[in-house]
Enzyme design. Structure first.
Site, short mmCIF file in Angstrom:
data_model
loop_
_atom_site.label_atom_id
_atom_site.label_comp_id
_atom_site.label_asym_id
_atom_site.label_seq_id
_atom_site.Cartn_x
_atom_site.Cartn_y
_atom_site.Cartn_z
N GLY A 1 -2.36 10.93 -7.09
CA GLY A 1 -2.43 9.70 -6.29
C GLY A 1 -1.29 9.62 -5.28
O GLY A 1 -0.12 9.68 -5.63
N GLY B 1 -0.64 7.00 -3.28
CA GLY B 1 -0.33 5.62 -2.89
C GLY B 1 1.18 5.42 -2.91
O GLY B 1 1.95 6.37 -2.92
N PHE B 2 1.61 4.15 -2.91
CA PHE B 2 3.06 3.89 -2.85
C PHE B 2 3.81 4.56 -4.00
O PHE B 2 4.81 5.23 -3.78
CB PHE B 2 3.32 2.38 -2.87
CG PHE B 2 3.06 1.73 -1.55
CD1 PHE B 2 3.94 1.93 -0.49
CD2 PHE B 2 1.95 0.93 -1.36
CE1 PHE B 2 3.71 1.34 0.74
CE2 PHE B 2 1.71 0.34 -0.12
CZ PHE B 2 2.59 0.54 0.92
N GLU C 1 -5.22 -14.02 3.27
CA GLU C 1 -5.02 -13.35 4.55
C GLU C 1 -6.34 -13.11 5.27
O GLU C 1 -6.44 -13.30 6.49
CB GLU C 1 -4.25 -12.04 4.32
CG GLU C 1 -2.79 -12.33 3.94
CD GLU C 1 -2.00 -11.12 3.45
OE1 GLU C 1 -0.76 -11.17 3.51
OE2 GLU C 1 -2.61 -10.14 3.00
N ASP D 1 -0.15 0.49 -9.68
CA ASP D 1 -1.08 -0.55 -10.14
C ASP D 1 -1.77 -0.21 -11.45
O ASP D 1 -2.22 -1.10 -12.17
CB ASP D 1 -2.16 -0.81 -9.07
CG ASP D 1 -1.60 -1.57 -7.87
OD1 ASP D 1 -0.41 -1.92 -7.89
OD2 ASP D 1 -2.37 -1.80 -6.92
N ALA E 1 3.33 -3.51 -3.57
CA ALA E 1 3.93 -2.28 -3.05
C ALA E 1 5.39 -2.08 -3.50
O ALA E 1 5.74 -0.99 -3.96
CB ALA E 1 3.82 -2.24 -1.54
#
Lengths: 457, 457
Positions: free
Chosen positions: B16, B18-19, B176, B321, B337
């Protein structure tokens, strides 16, 4: 309710929001007693000359697209309709769209051209062309998937096929694509892989004529070929593709060169074949031929009168790439953005003068010159009175494009993106997205299954 | 050939990009005697907090994505592999990918979460969620198609359904999205249509809890609700979606509010329903449970030890996550994040200390505060020691995001794009692309047929 009879405004329907249609519409914006309906099947104007930069990961689709409604929102006499023209009744003056019929007083057809596979439409899936945003994203996906697949491939022959890129057609699009892929392979991606050396990639540009950029001055063609070679592109002129056949290792491209008496047949196995070789008229060409008796040229473009109307129908104009305009010089006006803009503006002004009972001026095409970019710092420019190449040509190219991007909110952003890419040689937009954007065992094998054309649902 | 035996480097496999996975990899970049393989099924890192800006036409996918190979190319001990993890043998220490098996010394699982429809997976097609670039482009397509369809619709009821947007879930993403769609309808697009008044659009934000942004301070929730109302969003709290059913005019959303004794059942017909309501663990959570006996929470997230390893397997870490970390404070560390970045860096450092025989420091989550943007000039910020809203919060939000975009080549471009949008209120990226990007009679009817998830070919 207004008791005094006001004259019904003259209704101009423009089909197509490309350069010619958009500039025709803008010129008619705020015109008195004229209302305009601009029909396009997409909701944006596309700056096609930069599409190859989307295909090679430098720019994003939105950088070279601008919503038609946004561009035209200030002209209250213009209505934008997202729909597709399918038929026409020129006697009743009614245009048939997929969803409705609209009457017109004057019709302006600016639906452009699409790819032409010269009778080999079965190559369409194997060798995609570059006309739409979806085309560009599909090319981008194939190019970057090819490097990923090569990185994982252990069979040397198959790996070589993944690292072989064949571009068919040595016009501006083919030259620009080949140059951009060479920069990707030999510069941008060089440090990014661990198992492959991207600088071993083969980039082959095939052209049937005796030189690349055939419409340009021979000197510039030579300069372009030289720049391409320096970048690492193998340029083959007088070479035709006669067959593309699938094989276990990739697609086998059969090329024919030499002379009719002494032909040379060669093959090359590649996973990525990009088509930049020919155009044919969009469907409205045939509709105009069938319904209004318009005559068309070999590729289906509509032969137009000196004022861009079609014979017998002074209220139907054809402009842009769909028009074959043969009233100036030896050759038809080229299918480039400046010619489309000039035709769009001319037709709009002609129409206004006619409505006002004024005499119509003849159309005079002002050739702003030819430009092609080959790579960082390498471009060729032919302004007629002067021809040059190298870094000055690159800057001329950049400024010419920025000038025409003037319609775009994002002109500044694109300029900065270029500046950034220029100094860093990075490409931020090299994403593999859409169907097949997820890496899997079969992604390589099925890389062809994606629908290339926007689906006509 | 090296005659002296050098110790085999410790092989860390990270799944992964991601962050959490990316920051773990970067922290191990150039680490001595450690080699890293980063596996991701996509070829780019995605800045997910800004995905809603792609969905609403402000930013392009490439603005918030960065190619993993590009980010990591300077770390020669890191190999990026575009592939997907499918299974695991923790005894043999082998990770099974779709295309190959790779052995590891240490495994770091950072595969994140996907949408959760709380047992109503049939809503997936009707009410898409927002986790991937493809999700965002699908939302963007639906939002802008809705305005185009409303412009053409003559039936007032159907037109109203096209102009009704229901956002399910009042967390940061829902807030948002609702704010951005309100700005679109009530500001950006106001002058662009001729037959509809986009300011008649209904934007409904539904939240099951008693306030929006439930994890934030109640004061800020109130401020956010106030800002949303001022923008024109109808906020409904303590309201659950119990049914979504198709009808001729659109999808009928059934909502339940009130008390158990006195429930209030209402319906709303909408063409655009967006899901921002829940997450569930990605597939690797179940693999870890099945193969390594990991325990999981209600939504499938993996319960981790204080050092992010899983019980019984000190060489398998779960971060980001997908991890449920319950060793600090009353609640698990949030799925944001900054928490993911901190966990990634912590695990990488812990691993290095362990390999060097040093003692391991405990993990301490530093909460940087909470941020949500509601619209132009409207945001809420909770930094713990101080809470504020309005324009200063908007600027704090912008700078926080730019700070985290620091990995991105295009940080400057994004900043300028924002600046430009801020002053012009234009949205350049409101393109309708992909399948269904072409307007036709049936486009409206079949707007649901598109595949939302990247196809696993």
């Amino acid at each position: 309710m207004d008791a005094i009879a006001t004259p019904e405004p003259h209704h101009v329907v423009i089909i197509g929001g490309g350069f010619s249609g958009l500039y025709a519409a803008k010129t008619l914006g705020r015109a008195k007693n004229i209302k305009v309906t601009l029909v396009d099947k997409r909701n944006f104007h596309l700056f096609q000359p930069l599409l190859y930069q989307v295909a090679t990961g430098t720019l994003s689709p939105a950088d070279i697209s601008s919503p038609l409604r946004g561009i035209l929102s200030d002209y209250k006499n213009i209505t934008v309709l997202m729909d597709e023209a399918v038929d026409l009744d020129p006697q009743a003056q009614v245009l048939k769209l997929r969803e409705q019929e609209i009457p017109y007083d004057t019709l302006v057809v600016a639906t452009g051209v699409s790819h032409h596979y010269f009778g080999n439409d079965q190559w369409r899936d194997t060798a995609p062309g570059l006309k739409t945003i979806e085309d560009a994203l599909e090319m981008r996906r194939r190019i970057f998937v090819a490097f990923e697949a090569a990185e994982k491939e252990t069979d040397p022959e198959k790996r070589k096929a993944w690292l072989t890129f064949v571009i068919v057609g040595g016009g501006p699009t083919g030259v620009e694509l080949a140059g951009a892929i060479a920069e990707l392979a030999y510069r941008t991606l060089k440090e990014d892989f661990r198992n492959i050396d991207t600088s071993e990639a083969t980039i082959l540009l095939l052209e049937g004529m005796d030189r690349v950029l055939p419409p340009y001055d021979p000197d510039l063609s030579a300069k372009a070929a030289e720049s391409l070679s320096r970048l690492g592109v193998t340029v083959r002129t007088k070479t035709l593709v006669t067959q593309i056949e699938p094989s276990d290792s990739g697609d086998v491209v059969t090329m024919k060169s030499g002379t009719p008496d002494n032909p040379l047949i060669e093959t090359m196995t590649a996973r990525t074949i990009l088509w930049a070789a020919g155009v044919k008229a969009s469907g409205m060409g045939k509709v105009l031929a069938d319904r209004a008796g318009a005559s068309c040229d070999r590729v289906g473009r509509v032969m137009v009168e000196p004022d861009f109307s079609i014979a017998g129908y002074p209220n139907i104009f054809v402009i842009g790439d769909l028009a074959h305009y043969a009233h100036q010089g030896d050759r038809p006006i080229p299918g480039v953005a400046p010619a489309a803009v000039q035709a769009g503006e001319y037709v709009a002004k002609t129409l206004q003068r006619r409505i006002q009972g004024q005499s119509v001026e003849p159309f005079i095409y002002k050739d702003p010159g030819s430009l092609a970019i080959i790579g960082q710092n390498a471009a060729v420019v032919d302004l007629g009175f002067v021809k040059f190449s190298g870094p000055p040509a690159w800057f001329a190219w950049v400024f010419a494009h920025i000038y025409y991007l003037i319609e775009f909110d994002n002109k500044l952003i694109v300029m900065l993106q270029w500046g950034w890419n220029y100094f860093t040689r990075k490409r931020g937009a090299r994403l593999i997205t859409g169907e097949g954007g997820v890496a899997t065992a079969e992604a390589a094998g099925t890389y062809r299954t994606r629908v290339k054309e926007p689906v006509e649902v």
